[in-house]
Write a protein that holds these residues in place. Structure first.
Motif, PDB file in Angstrom:
ATOM      1  N   LEU A 129     -19.943  12.114  -3.385  1.00 46.60           N
ATOM      2  CA  LEU A 129     -21.060  11.172  -3.281  1.00 46.60           C
ATOM      3  C   LEU A 129     -20.887   9.984  -4.232  1.00 46.60           C
ATOM      4  O   LEU A 129     -20.974   8.831  -3.830  1.00 46.60           O
ATOM      5  CB  LEU A 129     -22.380  11.886  -3.588  1.00 46.60           C
ATOM      6  N   GLY A 130     -20.652  10.289  -5.511  1.00 49.37           N
ATOM      7  CA  GLY A 130     -20.578   9.218  -6.496  1.00 49.37           C
ATOM      8  C   GLY A 130     -19.427   8.271  -6.268  1.00 49.37           C
ATOM      9  O   GLY A 130     -19.603   7.046  -6.256  1.00 49.37           O
ATOM     10  N   ARG A 131     -18.228   8.806  -6.084  1.00 47.91           N
ATOM     11  CA  ARG A 131     -17.044   7.957  -5.966  1.00 47.91           C
ATOM     12  C   ARG A 131     -16.772   7.532  -4.528  1.00 47.91           C
ATOM     13  O   ARG A 131     -16.600   6.347  -4.242  1.00 47.91           O
ATOM     14  CB  ARG A 131     -15.828   8.686  -6.533  1.00 47.91           C
ATOM     15  N   GLU A 132     -16.719   8.502  -3.611  1.00 49.94           N
ATOM     16  CA  GLU A 132     -16.328   8.171  -2.236  1.00 49.94           C
ATOM     17  C   GLU A 132     -17.414   7.389  -1.504  1.00 49.94           C
ATOM     18  O   GLU A 132     -17.108   6.494  -0.714  1.00 49.94           O
ATOM     19  CB  GLU A 132     -15.968   9.445  -1.481  1.00 49.94           C
ATOM     20  N   GLU A 133     -18.681   7.721  -1.747  1.00 51.29           N
ATOM     21  CA  GLU A 133     -19.775   7.026  -1.057  1.00 51.29           C
ATOM     22  C   GLU A 133     -20.427   5.965  -1.930  1.00 51.29           C
ATOM     23  O   GLU A 133     -21.349   5.287  -1.490  1.00 51.29           O
ATOM     24  CB  GLU A 133     -20.836   8.036  -0.593  1.00 51.29           C
ATOM     25  N   GLU A 134     -19.968   5.824  -3.186  1.00 53.86           N
ATOM     26  CA  GLU A 134     -20.535   4.854  -4.136  1.00 53.86           C
ATOM     27  C   GLU A 134     -22.052   4.973  -4.189  1.00 53.86           C
ATOM     28  O   GLU A 134     -22.792   3.994  -4.026  1.00 53.86           O
ATOM     29  CB  GLU A 134     -20.113   3.432  -3.780  1.00 53.86           C
TER      30      GLU A 134
END
Length: 432
Positions: free
Chosen positions: A300-305
């Motif tokens: 969520l944090g990195r891949e979906e920003e």
């Protein structure tokens, strides 16, 4: 042995007849054909794999298999003749290998400036609604994992709802997944604080003579909540009775993508709370929690920003002592999961301020006990403690007034530890 290219099925179908004349120069597969056995064979033969349209799940599968693989980022002209399609694949493969030989040069010269410019065009910060805390975080919650810990009934959900409402009113999308309370319970708390009808009355539904539903629809505050907040705030119950109904990280990520397609930006994701979230790992509690924390940060944090506010239960402990403990000792409160300490971008604690500490800080006494505050509409003191802050200085402790009934917060002052242990307190006490 030919170079292996993984492509969509429509492209494979077009080029397959032409492959017979290529003397095994090319091997074209679709993702479903890469079985565990085939991946093992590729690894043993040390053959590289070039993947067109590699999704995050398939990428993790290739990584796990230990295969040398490269993502073909550029698009293909899918209407080109078969020979031209294969030439395009080969050219893309050579380009991506050359790019790897250059290290991060192309990233710095081409990709990073575009990424930073794109961030400037959208609001990536979601304020919590406590100005000093938001300032310490650089403007609010930014893409990545942020944790809010506290004991049961310690004010975590109330502060999370406060943040959700503030952002929704600013037309920033919010996705709230609850694993403990129902959707109706959370909306009831918001409605009560804005409309002035008690939570108990809303839960009972009123009386036959005066049903609450009819009363609500006639109130301007309720209609304002429905028109200004509800379009941007979606609440889901994550603890379904079956696995298919439960909201794990993958399902949350899918909803994030839907929200982003609608609003043009990733939502603030609020999860209440960590210990109730489903895990894909069959292990002890600590390792299951670690797996969830890591998946939230990566998927969520990195891949979906996406900014994530994750609520976590912590042992009640001695909060009077916690206020004056060192930063490291306060961070250790998250001992159920070392993943929080190392993975989260920021970590906050929320706990009550004791009457003794309030006196030491020279603050007026709260008007009622904790248990009666909500019923009487009185306020009480809380401490919001920023124990980890990757992008700034940690250690900020804020004294906050909280009115549970109206869901209102007011920052009183930051805590000065010298006021609790130093000479200024001794002098003040002697003068009383």
């Amino acid at each position: 042995m030919g170079t292996v290219y993984v492509v969509p099925s429509n492209i494979k179908k077009r080029v397959t007849p032409y492959l017979r004349s290529q003397a095994n120069k090319f091997v074209v597969r679709v993702q479903t054909e890469l079985t565990e056995g085939y991946l093992l064979k590729l690894r043993q033969e040390q053959r590289a794999v070039f993947v067109h349209r590699a999704g995050s799940e398939f990428a993790r599968r290739l990584d796990k298999a230990g295969v040398e693989w490269y993502a073909l980022i550029a698009t293909l002209d899918e209407q080109a003749p078969p020979e031209e399609l294969l030439n395009q694949l080969e050219d893309l493969g050579l380009a991506v290998v050359e790019r790897h030989l250059q290290g991060d040069a192309q990233y710095l010269l081409e990709e990073l400036p575009v990424l930073l410019d794109a961030r400037a065009q959208r609001n990536v910060f979601y304020p919590i609604g406590l100005p000093q805390l938001d300032a310490a975080l650089g403007g609010g919650l930014y893409p990545g994992l942020h944790v809010l810990g506290g004991a049961t009934a310690g004010g975590k959900t109330a502060l999370a709802l406060h943040a959700a409402e503030q952002n929704a009113r600013a037309e920033r999308p919010v996705l709230f997944v609850t694993y403990e309370q129902s959707r109706a319970e959370l909306w009831t708390r918001l409605i009560s604080s804005r409309v002035g009808i008690s939570v108990s009355q809303l839960r009972k539904g009123g009386t036959a003579e005066e049903p609450v539903g009819t009363l609500l629809t006639g109130k301007a505050e309720y209609r304002e909540l429905a028109s200004s907040v509800a379009p941007y705030l979606r609440i889901f119950e994550g603890d379904g009775s079956s696995g298919a109904q439960q909201w794990g990280v993958e399902r949350i990520a899918a909803e994030v993508r839907r929200v982003r397609a609608t609003f043009g930006q990733s939502p603030l994701v609020i999860l209440d709370y960590l210990q109730r979230m489903p895990s894909q790992v069959d292990a002890d509690k600590r390792h299951r929690i670690d797996e969830v924390v890591s998946a939230l940060q990566v998927q969520l944090g990195r891949e979906e920003e996406t900014p994530i506010l994750l609520l976590s239960s912590v042992s009640r402990g001695n909060y009077g002592e916690l206020l004056t403990r060192s930063l490291d000792e306060r961070l250790v409160v998250f001992k159920e999961s070392g993943g929080i300490e190392y993975t989260a971008y920021s970590a906050m604690l929320i706990y009550p301020l004791s009457a003794e500490n309030a006196m030491q800080l020279g603050l007026p006494s709260a008007p009622a006990s904790e248990t009666s505050a909500a019923l009487l509409g009185n306020w009480r003191y809380l401490v919001v403690d920023l124990v980890k802050n990757r992008e700034g200085e940690p250690g900020l402790q804020l004294i906050v007034k909280w009115w549970p009934r109206s869901a209102r917060y007011e920052v009183v002052c930051p805590v000065d530890s010298n006021e609790l242990t130093g000479e200024s307190f001794k002098a003040r006490r002697a003068g009383r």
